[in-house]
Structure formats: C-alpha cells, structure tokens
Design a protein around this motif. Structure first.
Motif: not given
Length: 276
Positions: A14-19, A23-25, A100-105
């Motif tokens: 499920y592909d997320l956008t940078e936006e 927004e989440y962070q 990906e939302l958390l920005g972690v590996d």
C-alpha cells in the motif's frame, strides 16, 4: 478445511505519499482508505470474529460494568491462538505502512487486540496508549481497522492533533478521571479534535502511542468490530517501570525482559524491515 491455505496473503504494498507521511508525523494520526479490500476483509473478519467470541468468555451485563468495561470487549494477542489471525497480524502490508509513517527501517509487534463495542456500549475515555507500555521510544504506532463498515452514527475514533508532541502527559489509565482531566487539558491547550467519520471495512486509522484519543459510544444495534495492531520501532529498549500497569505489560507482552533490554522476546517478532 485448513483456512490458512485460502486466506488472502496481504503481501502487496500500500503505497504512501510523502504528504501522507508528513501529515501523520505532524498531526499524530491519519486515516488511510482501502488499506485492505472488501474481499480481504470478508475473509479475515470471519476468523477474527470467531476467535474473539471463543476468547471472550462470560460477560456481565453492560449495566453492571465500569466505564472501561462498557467501552469495549477486548481480547489481546489473538495471533498466538490462531494461525489464521496470525496471517492478518503479521501482514507485511500493514507493517510496512507503520514503518514508513514512523520513518524507521523496521517494526516489531507489541501486541494486537480485538476491540468490539457492543450495541449500547459506552464511550472510550480520552487517554494515551503508551501510558501502559514500558518501552523507551516515541516510535510507536497503532493501526485501528474496522472489520465491518462503521457509520457516522456508530462512530470512529477522535484524536487530539499534535498531542503526541507533548510526550508523556499523564499516567492516568482509561477511566472517567482520564476523560475529564485529559479533556480539560485538550481544551486548555487549544488542541484540535479530529474525527475521521464513517469508515469502510478495510479502512484504517494510525496514531502514535502518545496521541490523545477517544471514541464515542455505540448507539446502534450493530457491534462495532475493530482489530488493532500495535507496532514499535525495531531496536526499542525496555523503559523504566514507573507504575503497576507498565510492570504488568512487561510481564505479559515482553516475557523475560527487564529495563534496558532490547525488545525482542518471542512475542515481539520483527514483521517488517526495509533492509534486513
């Protein structure tokens, strides 16, 4: 018949956008539509529902329960008791979104929980999930996915935007006191309250462990069936144990570990990594 052979795999991305990630962070919560398809949800709803019913046991009438008990029927770590449910909880698709939302590996499981709000069930008071969790990170995230369509009347969760940036606000567990105290805090701090409205089965909200949130009661004649999965960043360590709820969680969800240990017990498998 072995249902594990016919259930959908949930491995597609499920592909997320940078936006969406930004927004989440920034806000501490997001609603993503169509994370699972109608067909996938029909298949998994049945196995999650059946296992939840098996594990629920005999419940007191709503009128005899406290505020926490009226809020939902709660069954945790269903994945331990069903290979079918395990496929859902360990799904790469969901874990990749969480990372990906958390920005972690990568992310590990903290625990799952089925949350079923019965007809006439009460509201879920304002609270922070991570009050209960003895983990030394702010990189935690919960996926809240309805197994059935949730109408506007039936209600989805409400979030206090940007409250995750405040960190550990209160040690209060889910209670009438937390609802009043944290509700007053939200108003006093001028935090925006956001509800994502009606949700289809397979839509999902995601929120940080520190994001203040609540949920309305269920005035309808249908049970609001929800499955949640809690993730934490790979590499997380056990925090100081500063109250009984965290001591209980440590024993239950991270058996054998102590403060300072890496969270890697058999109950905390690595479910997604971009590099490993």
């Amino acid at each position: 018949m072995d249902q594990t052979k016919v259930l959908p795999e949930l491995t597609s991305s499920y592909d997320l956008t940078e936006e969406q990630i930004k927004e989440y962070q920034n806000l501490g919560h997001i609603c993503l539509r169509g994370v699972a398809s109608e067909e996938e949800m029909k298949a998994y709803r049945d196995v999650i529902y059946q296992k939840t019913q098996e594990k629920t046991g005999q419940l007191a009438p709503l009128s005899e329960r406290d505020t926490y008990g009226k809020a939902f029927v709660q069954v945790m770590n269903l994945w331990e008791h069903s290979e079918d449910v395990k496929k859902f909880v360990m799904a790469q698709r969901y874990a990749k979104i969480a990372a990906e939302l958390l920005g972690v590996d990568g992310v590990r499981i903290y625990h799952d929980q089925a949350l079923f709000k019965e007809p006439g069930g009460g509201h879920t008071p304002w609270h922070q999930d991570q009050t209960y969790w003895p983990i030394d990170t702010d990189k935690t995230i919960t996926m809240w996915m309805p197994l059935v369509d949730v109408s506007e009347e039936m209600g989805s969760m409400s979030f206090a935007s940007e409250s995750h940036k405040r960190g550990y606000i209160s040690k209060l567990g889910i209670s009438d006191e937390s609802h009043q105290t944290l509700g007053e805090y939200i108003d006093a701090e001028g935090l925006e309250k956001v509800t994502h409205g009606a949700m289809k089965a397979g839509d999902a909200t995601f929120h940080y462990g520190w994001t203040l949130h609540s949920a309305p009661g269920n005035p309808t004649d249908r049970t609001r069936e929800v499955m949640t999965i809690i993730y934490m960043a790979d590499g997380t360590k056990v925090s100081e144990i500063d109250h009984e709820a965290r001591a209980n969680d440590l024993k239950q969800w991270m058996p054998g570990l102590k403060t300072g240990d890496l969270v890697d017990s058999p109950l905390n498998p690595l479910v997604y990594s971009a590099t490993k």
